[in-house]
Write a protein that holds these residues in place. Sequence first.
Motif, PDB file in Angstrom:
ATOM      1  N   GLU A 267      17.199  83.210  41.205  1.00 25.20           N
ATOM      2  CA  GLU A 267      16.208  83.463  42.271  1.00 25.20           C
ATOM      3  C   GLU A 267      16.023  82.237  43.153  1.00 25.20           C
ATOM      4  O   GLU A 267      14.916  81.725  43.321  1.00 25.20           O
ATOM      5  N   ALA A 268      17.125  81.769  43.735  1.00 27.75           N
ATOM      6  CA  ALA A 268      17.046  80.590  44.603  1.00 27.75           C
ATOM      7  C   ALA A 268      16.304  80.916  45.892  1.00 27.75           C
ATOM      8  O   ALA A 268      16.406  82.018  46.421  1.00 27.75           O
ATOM      9  N   GLY A 269      15.553  79.944  46.385  1.00 30.30           N
ATOM     10  CA  GLY A 269      14.867  80.118  47.670  1.00 30.30           C
ATOM     11  C   GLY A 269      13.551  80.856  47.521  1.00 30.30           C
ATOM     12  O   GLY A 269      13.185  81.312  46.431  1.00 30.30           O
ATOM     13  N   THR A 270      12.841  80.985  48.628  1.00 33.44           N
ATOM     14  CA  THR A 270      11.546  81.689  48.603  1.00 33.44           C
ATOM     15  C   THR A 270      11.797  83.191  48.554  1.00 33.44           C
ATOM     16  O   THR A 270      12.473  83.721  49.426  1.00 33.44           O
ATOM     17  N   PRO A 271      11.292  83.852  47.545  1.00 29.82           N
ATOM     18  CA  PRO A 271      11.569  85.302  47.423  1.00 29.82           C
ATOM     19  C   PRO A 271      10.610  86.134  48.268  1.00 29.82           C
ATOM     20  O   PRO A 271       9.781  85.590  49.008  1.00 29.82           O
ATOM     21  N   ASN A 272      10.727  87.424  48.132  1.00 30.28           N
ATOM     22  CA  ASN A 272       9.840  88.369  48.828  1.00 30.28           C
ATOM     23  C   ASN A 272       8.541  88.446  48.016  1.00 30.28           C
ATOM     24  O   ASN A 272       8.326  89.378  47.246  1.00 30.28           O
ATOM     25  N   ILE A 273       7.703  87.443  48.203  1.00 26.12           N
ATOM     26  CA  ILE A 273       6.520  87.289  47.338  1.00 26.12           C
ATOM     27  C   ILE A 273       5.571  88.481  47.476  1.00 26.12           C
ATOM     28  O   ILE A 273       5.145  89.090  46.486  1.00 26.12           O
ATOM     29  N   GLU A 274       5.247  88.812  48.731  1.00 21.79           N
ATOM     30  CA  GLU A 274       4.286  89.900  48.936  1.00 21.79           C
ATOM     31  C   GLU A 274       4.866  91.221  48.428  1.00 21.79           C
ATOM     32  O   GLU A 274       4.125  92.076  47.924  1.00 21.79           O
ATOM     33  N   GLY A 275       6.187  91.348  48.542  1.00 22.79           N
ATOM     34  CA  GLY A 275       6.838  92.576  48.075  1.00 22.79           C
ATOM     35  C   GLY A 275       6.748  92.707  46.559  1.00 22.79           C
ATOM     36  O   GLY A 275       6.468  93.783  46.023  1.00 22.79           O
TER      37      GLY A 275
END
Length: 403
Positions: A267-275
């Motif tokens: 899970e590299a990088g900023t994920p789809n947090i709100e999702g």
Amino acid sequence: MARIRDDFPFIVKHPDIAYFDNAATTLKPKCVIDAVTDYYENLSSNIHRGDYETSLITSQKYESARQKTAQFINTEAKNIVFTSGASESLNLVAYGYGKTCLKAGDVVLLNESEHASNTLPWYSLAQDIGIKVEFIKLDSNGRITETALRNAMHDDVKVVSIAHISNVLGYINDIKHIGQIVHEFGAVLCVDGAQSIGHMPVDVNELDVDFYAFSAHKMLGPTGVGVLYGKPELLKVMNPIAHGGGSNVRFNACGEVVLKEAPAKFEAGTPNIEGVIGFGAALDYLNDLGMANIHEIVDPLHKKVIDGLLEMEHVKVYNPESDSAIVSFSVDGIFAQDVAAYLNKEKVYVRSGEHCAKMLNGVLHAEKSIRLSLYFYNTEAEIQQFLEAMRTITLEKCIDLYI
Ligand SMILES: Cc1ncc(COP(=O)(O)O)c(C=O)c1O
């Protein structure tokens, strides 16, 4: 039922529309929309990086969604990788597992009813490292039989990748039994659960699958979130397909990199947090509803659609024996897309085309079809609206749409 329908703002705002494209994506309940909005209004922080309160709360909500996902399929959170959707999850199996663990000449076994997302990653890997793709022969109805699977298995088959439910024909594959056969040959079973996970209880331990891939948006969640479940020993040997922040322990100027354990290494990088947070709310909703109840609500509706269409001489149903809420059909003398356009005018939303399973045309003997797919918020009245439109459809009326 009124209570259920009130939970969905789209239905409340558009009560005249009969939404029957649930296999493409489902409608979203208010609690999911609220969870996404709440993130932006009250948190708006990145995960796993900040020491301030909103970041800590955001991380906690994100990891709580992972925990809920794990419970939903009866596994542990460390075996749950968040992706952007079933497509990325399947690409991760092909490239993360396949590229690491397979070699030229190894065989990946598919079948011709698979979605593009469970076919093209393997084709790409075949070009890349020389694996071979072979197919289980479907019967004349498009089903996979045990005999056909056994005939297709041999010692070079290293992966079998198969949908739990076909997105065109709605057949449920007996994954537990398939897994037993696949494992007899020492191969790995990857299951595309995009069409099953929102419709039936899934227990990855009980099914004994090696990988299980699905999308949040087909089970009330936001778009842009997917899941890959993997057995821990497989996630351990796999490599990520994306690299960046959050997935490593350390790296240096000599190019040495130490990755974190799964799932973080994928899970590299900023994920789809709100999702992901919205997906957590979707899981709460489905748990409250009870996964075992969905069939009970949908089955009688499904039967009404099939019975209604079978009475119409101008309609051909391709899967009258479908096990789930997907009905594929065509209308004599009218292009599938024109049928869908006509139904749109009658405020009935269905899907037309090849449904991303383009190899199935040969089996169905049809270029394109119309697909109606149900979910628990659909009603008998909506089905009557659909059947009435289907009874009265003519080529002339479809042509009139374009004049
Ligand atoms: C059987 C199946 N597999 C995979 C996918 C891909 O899902 P997504 O587009 O959410 O990645 C779909 C979507 O329609 C599907 O029906």
